[in-house]
Design an enzyme around this catalytic site. Structure first.
Site, PDB file in Angstrom:
ATOM      1  N   GLY A  78      46.965  39.035  53.866  1.00 27.13           N
ATOM      2  CA  GLY A  78      46.130  37.943  53.367  1.00 27.13           C
ATOM      3  C   GLY A  78      44.811  37.851  54.098  1.00 27.13           C
ATOM      4  O   GLY A  78      44.641  38.371  55.200  1.00 27.13           O
ATOM      5  N   GLU A  79      43.894  37.192  53.411  1.00 26.51           N
ATOM      6  CA  GLU A  79      42.569  36.975  53.978  1.00 26.51           C
ATOM      7  C   GLU A  79      42.290  35.495  53.801  1.00 26.51           C
ATOM      8  O   GLU A  79      41.905  35.067  52.724  1.00 26.51           O
ATOM      9  CB  GLU A  79      41.569  37.827  53.181  1.00 26.51           C
ATOM     10  CG  GLU A  79      40.165  37.784  53.702  1.00 26.51           C
ATOM     11  CD  GLU A  79      40.047  38.365  55.088  1.00 26.51           C
ATOM     12  OE1 GLU A  79      40.159  39.589  55.232  1.00 26.51           O
ATOM     13  OE2 GLU A  79      39.845  37.589  56.036  1.00 26.51           O
ATOM     14  N   GLY A  80      42.587  34.712  54.818  1.00 21.55           N
ATOM     15  CA  GLY A  80      42.407  33.267  54.695  1.00 21.55           C
ATOM     16  C   GLY A  80      40.983  32.859  54.985  1.00 21.55           C
ATOM     17  O   GLY A  80      40.149  33.693  55.374  1.00 21.55           O
ATOM     18  N   THR A  81      40.690  31.602  54.812  1.00 23.14           N
ATOM     19  CA  THR A  81      39.348  31.080  55.073  1.00 23.14           C
ATOM     20  C   THR A  81      39.032  31.210  56.555  1.00 23.14           C
ATOM     21  O   THR A  81      37.899  31.414  56.951  1.00 23.14           O
ATOM     22  CB  THR A  81      39.297  29.595  54.674  1.00 23.14           C
ATOM     23  OG1 THR A  81      39.945  29.473  53.407  1.00 23.14           O
ATOM     24  CG2 THR A  81      37.897  29.086  54.565  1.00 23.14           C
ATOM     25  N   GLY A  83      40.718  33.347  58.832  1.00 20.73           N
ATOM     26  CA  GLY A  83      41.092  34.596  59.477  1.00 20.73           C
ATOM     27  C   GLY A  83      42.095  35.374  58.663  1.00 20.73           C
ATOM     28  O   GLY A  83      42.543  34.919  57.607  1.00 20.73           O
ATOM     29  N   VAL A  85      45.663  37.350  57.679  1.00 24.90           N
ATOM     30  CA  VAL A  85      47.102  37.088  57.802  1.00 24.90           C
ATOM     31  C   VAL A  85      47.811  38.445  57.798  1.00 24.90           C
ATOM     32  O   VAL A  85      47.544  39.289  56.944  1.00 24.90           O
ATOM     33  CB  VAL A  85      47.615  36.199  56.642  1.00 24.90           C
ATOM     34  CG1 VAL A  85      49.109  35.921  56.798  1.00 24.90           C
ATOM     35  CG2 VAL A  85      46.842  34.887  56.573  1.00 24.90           C
ATOM     36  N   LYS A 100      48.891  34.446  61.414  1.00 32.19           N
ATOM     37  CA  LYS A 100      47.570  34.054  60.874  1.00 32.19           C
ATOM     38  C   LYS A 100      46.611  33.960  62.048  1.00 32.19           C
ATOM     39  O   LYS A 100      46.777  33.114  62.926  1.00 32.19           O
ATOM     40  CB  LYS A 100      47.724  32.719  60.149  1.00 32.19           C
ATOM     41  CG  LYS A 100      46.487  32.214  59.476  1.00 32.19           C
ATOM     42  CD  LYS A 100      46.883  31.170  58.436  1.00 32.19           C
ATOM     43  CE  LYS A 100      45.767  30.265  58.032  1.00 32.19           C
ATOM     44  NZ  LYS A 100      46.177  29.312  57.005  1.00 32.19           N
ATOM     45  N   ASP A 193      44.294  21.897  48.280  1.00 39.75           N
ATOM     46  CA  ASP A 193      43.961  23.274  47.884  1.00 39.75           C
ATOM     47  C   ASP A 193      45.161  23.954  47.233  1.00 39.75           C
ATOM     48  O   ASP A 193      45.471  25.101  47.534  1.00 39.75           O
ATOM     49  CB  ASP A 193      43.450  24.090  49.078  1.00 39.75           C
ATOM     50  CG  ASP A 193      42.626  25.304  48.629  1.00 39.75           C
ATOM     51  OD1 ASP A 193      42.255  25.362  47.436  1.00 39.75           O
ATOM     52  OD2 ASP A 193      42.372  26.192  49.462  1.00 39.75           O
TER      53      ASP A 193
HETATM   54  P1  AMP Z   1      45.981  31.182  54.087  1.00 35.81           P
HETATM   55  O1  AMP Z   1      44.907  31.413  55.057  1.00 35.81           O
HETATM   56  O2  AMP Z   1      47.083  30.338  54.640  1.00 35.81           O
HETATM   57  O3  AMP Z   1      45.459  30.687  52.772  1.00 35.81           O
HETATM   58  O4  AMP Z   1      46.646  32.598  53.765  1.00 35.81           O
HETATM   59  C1  AMP Z   1      45.965  33.597  53.030  1.00 35.81           C
HETATM   60  C2  AMP Z   1      46.999  34.426  52.289  1.00 35.81           C
HETATM   61  O5  AMP Z   1      47.888  35.033  53.244  1.00 35.81           O
HETATM   62  C3  AMP Z   1      47.893  33.642  51.339  1.00 35.81           C
HETATM   63  O6  AMP Z   1      47.306  33.538  50.067  1.00 35.81           O
HETATM   64  C4  AMP Z   1      49.153  34.481  51.319  1.00 35.81           C
HETATM   65  O7  AMP Z   1      49.063  35.496  50.359  1.00 35.81           O
HETATM   66  C5  AMP Z   1      49.197  35.105  52.703  1.00 35.81           C
HETATM   67  N1  AMP Z   1      50.111  34.323  53.566  1.00 35.81           N
HETATM   68  C6  AMP Z   1      49.847  33.159  54.189  1.00 35.81           C
HETATM   69  N2  AMP Z   1      50.916  32.723  54.863  1.00 35.81           N
HETATM   70  C7  AMP Z   1      51.898  33.622  54.664  1.00 35.81           C
HETATM   71  C8  AMP Z   1      53.267  33.724  55.066  1.00 35.81           C
HETATM   72  N3  AMP Z   1      53.832  32.800  55.825  1.00 35.81           N
HETATM   73  N4  AMP Z   1      53.969  34.797  54.635  1.00 35.81           N
HETATM   74  C9  AMP Z   1      53.408  35.747  53.874  1.00 35.81           C
HETATM   75  N5  AMP Z   1      52.140  35.703  53.444  1.00 35.81           N
HETATM   76  C10 AMP Z   1      51.378  34.655  53.818  1.00 35.81           C
END
Ligand code: AMP
Length: 396
Positions: A78-81, A83, A85, A100, A193
């Site tokens: 994942g690519e969160g806002t 950082g 994941v 994360k 969100d």
């Molecule tokens: P976030 O910054 O929390 O929005 O995470 C970005 C993306 O990372 C999400 O859209 C998920 O696809 C992935 N992700 C976040 N948390 C988890 C988790 N606990 N397990 C697996 N993938 C995750």
């Protein structure tokens, strides 16, 4: 209308007072995924290479003594806002976690306040349908949030044409999503969100709500002013698009309605390019709201700027009756109620006839048979890979 200090996020850059929304020029074609709320989407070149392993200097929660290389990074998911994941394996227990990483590079003032807010919120929550934060960890100057690992997110799964949910599965997913959001609202938390990529699902068919980066506690007894620059555009309710800054948990319920329909149709239902186009897209399906049906509609700050130019009829039921049963349609319609005061609450939604009639809800455990693990990130990468492969090569 004064904004509280607690309400300030990096994305909270619009004064709360009535002001013309500064809208970006409308793109010629639809984007393939909803516009992100971050100031600039990250390019692949911005992303530092993933660390091979994470050696904790300390964990921020009580726990046993850690050895070096406690977590081995398996892949980025994942690519969160704030950082990246990563999926990582705990080398001691063999269990998988999601790490994360909290991006500190652009922080001048130490630990990001938004991440701090997310951690504090998550630490106060515990529910089967809300992601569990195991602990915090510091490694080589990086701070990580350590979560239970979830195999997929909804956007990732829905991008897979070779997987189909049965009606019982869809009912279970709707029920779990509503149970999670009902818990949050009962704890006085608005998520702000809700969208497919923040709905995580594991191979046991359990759904969990994630990403509390924009969430906040709200005053249950007193309506207060908050920013309206929240919720990813395609899932944003009409009152926020019309400039409302006094709102409550109803904003999440609109997003839940959008996600419910996306589950059944496999694509986001309101794909606007900017705030005005988003409202137009909603009007085209739900009809234009009248002041009789939505008391206070014409008092909203941006009403004069974005009021519907002509009257459009509601065609919601005819558009979706081939995808949803009558009781499912009833619930979706109650979630997409224009007037936030009339919009169904999560606990009332759990009590509707959709969950009482056949077929019964069934956990989608068949997800374990799906090849691969699908998050929005992997499906985006796959789309880009397919784009790079010349079509004639792909056919052969
Ligand atoms: P976030 O910054 O929390 O929005 O995470 C970005 C993306 O990372 C999400 O859209 C998920 O696809 C992935 N992700 C976040 N948390 C988890 C988790 N606990 N397990 C697996 N993938 C995750």
């Amino acid at each position: 209308m004064k904004k509280t200090k607690h309400d300030q996020t990096p994305r909270d850059n619009l004064p709360v007072s009535v002001r013309k929304p500064e809208l970006p020029p409308r793109p010629q074609s639809l984007p393939s995924s909803p516009p992100r709320l971050s100031p600039r989407p990250l390019e692949p070149t911005d992303v530092p290479p993933p660390p091979a392993s994470v050696q904790p200097e300390s964990t921020l929660a009580p726990g046993p003594n850690r050895e070096r290389d406690l977590y081995q990074i398996v892949a980025q998911v994942g690519e969160g806002t704030f950082g990246q994941v990563y999926k990582a394996r705990n080398t001691q227990s063999g269990k998988y976690v999601a790490l994360k990483r909290i991006r500190m590079e652009s922080e001048r003032d130490g630990f990001p306040v938004t991440a701090m807010r997310e951690i504090k919120l998550l630490q106060s929550l515990r529910h089967e349908n809300v992601i569990n934060l195991h602990e915090m960890m510091v490694s080589k100057g990086n701070v990580y949030m350590v979560f239970e690992y979830m195999d997929h997110d909804l956007t990732g799964i829905l991008s897979q044409n070779n997987f189909h949910f049965t009606e019982g599965h869809l009912k279970s997913l709707c029920h779990q999503m509503l149970a999670g959001i009902a818990y949050l609202h009962q704890k006085a938390v608005i998520h702000r969100d809700m969208k497919g990529s923040n709905i995580l699902i594991n191979n046991q068919g359990i759904l969990k709500i994630a990403d509390f980066g924009l969430a906040r506690f709200y005053q249950k007894r007193r309506r207060t002013d908050y920013t309206n620059r929240v919720i990813t555009l395609w899932y944003r309710p009409p009152e926020l698009l019309l400039g409302a800054t006094v709102y409550g948990p109803e904003v999440d319920m609109w997003s839940v309605g959008c996600i419910m329909l996306e589950l059944f149709t496999k694509k986001p239902i309101f794909q606007g390019n900017d705030e005005i186009h988003q409202l137009e897209t909603i009007y085209k399906l739900m009809g234009t709201p009248s002041v009789e049906e939505w008391v206070g509609f014409s008092d909203l700050p941006w009403y004069e700027l974005v009021k519907p130019p002509e009257k459009i009829k509601n065609r919601f039921r005819s558009a979706f009756q081939k995808y949803l049963s009558p009781t499912a349609l009833d619930l979706a319609q109650k979630l997409l109620e224009y007037d936030p005061a009339k919009r169904i609450t999560a606990s009332d939604a759990l009590d509707t006839s959709f969950f009482k009639v056949e077929p019964a809800a069934v956990l989608p455990v068949d997800l374990a048979n799906l090849e691969g693990e699908w998050h929005e990130y992997e499906s985006k990468m796959e789309r880009e890979r397919k784009k790079r492969i010349p079509q004639d090569m792909e056919v052969s």
